[in-house]
Design an enzyme around this catalytic site. Sequence first.
Site, PDB file in Angstrom:
ATOM      1  N   TYR A 149       5.904  -2.569   0.675  1.00 23.67           N
ATOM      2  CA  TYR A 149       4.413  -3.144  -0.616  1.00 23.67           C
ATOM      3  C   TYR A 149       3.716  -3.257  -1.017  1.00 23.67           C
ATOM      4  O   TYR A 149       2.723  -4.125  -1.865  1.00 23.67           O
ATOM      5  CB  TYR A 149       3.808  -2.410   0.930  1.00 23.67           C
ATOM      6  CG  TYR A 149       1.725  -2.472   1.214  1.00 23.67           C
ATOM      7  CD1 TYR A 149       1.379  -3.364   2.003  1.00 23.67           C
ATOM      8  CD2 TYR A 149       1.070  -1.793   0.542  1.00 23.67           C
ATOM      9  CE1 TYR A 149       0.108  -3.479   1.580  1.00 23.67           C
ATOM     10  CE2 TYR A 149       0.097  -1.105   0.517  1.00 23.67           C
ATOM     11  CZ  TYR A 149      -0.686  -2.336   1.286  1.00 23.67           C
ATOM     12  OH  TYR A 149      -1.827  -2.403   1.133  1.00 23.67           O
ATOM     13  N   SER A 178      -4.368  -4.189  -3.476  1.00 26.36           N
ATOM     14  CA  SER A 178      -4.202  -2.289  -3.168  1.00 26.36           C
ATOM     15  C   SER A 178      -4.009  -2.047  -4.820  1.00 26.36           C
ATOM     16  O   SER A 178      -3.154  -1.783  -5.212  1.00 26.36           O
ATOM     17  CB  SER A 178      -3.437  -2.398  -1.909  1.00 26.36           C
ATOM     18  OG  SER A 178      -3.010  -0.585  -1.862  1.00 26.36           O
TER      19      SER A 178
END
Length: 255
Positions: free
Chosen positions: A147, A134
């Site tokens: 995350y 990501s």
Amino acid sequence: MKTELGLAGTVVLITGGVRGVGRGIADVFLAHGARVVVCARREAPTEAEFAACDVRDETQVAALVEGIVERHGRLDVVVNNAGGAPYVSAAEASPRLHEKIVQLNLLAPLLVAQHANAVMQRQDSGGSIVMISSVSGTRPSPGTAAYGAAKAGLDNLTASLAVEWAPKVRVNALDVGMVRTEQAHLHYGSEAAVEAVGKTVPLRRLAEPAEIGHCAAFLASGLASYVSGATLRVHGGGEVPAFLAAADVNHREDS
């Protein structure tokens, strides 16, 4: 016109492949004639072969990979897509939540990759592993700090595994930006908000899941035979720097 990637007949495992980005990836590999196995903790409608698995559990991962080899005789491609995190400030999140987020987004892909690599190293044709990472790993990730940190680790892990497991296994990653999925409203709100968020991207829209799938299929294919240890950013051009909206010089009218 669909580009021929030479994926017909290949055996592909996609973790978290029953919805969202994972489903888009699975659909692309299926369209290219691959034999696709998707896994998730709970079954959902899919045209691919489904296997229940919690990718954080080593026993379940070992059984998953062994089962694929027993049924299909080989494992050519793994797309480590399972991941995600709820929005919560780092100050309020419990240590247990942070641990679970890192486990799902960093340690689980490593675990799946380890078991897949053991199979691929024995195959004459080796194999390919694609990590779905990501852009949160390359920029501040407020509200999903653990995350973002895990995805940054996944990018580094990709480069390290590519060195360790060469020449039989290629390992690459996609740093994915914002994607329009069936759960986009949980991240961005109303349809109007989704449209507004899309306009912050230089390409003026969010990605479609299949667009991530096309990039994953390329990295898994023979067209990327000399690509390993790479991280491809799939983010529509990224984000326009915020200071440009605040500055009062050098403005131009949007076309």
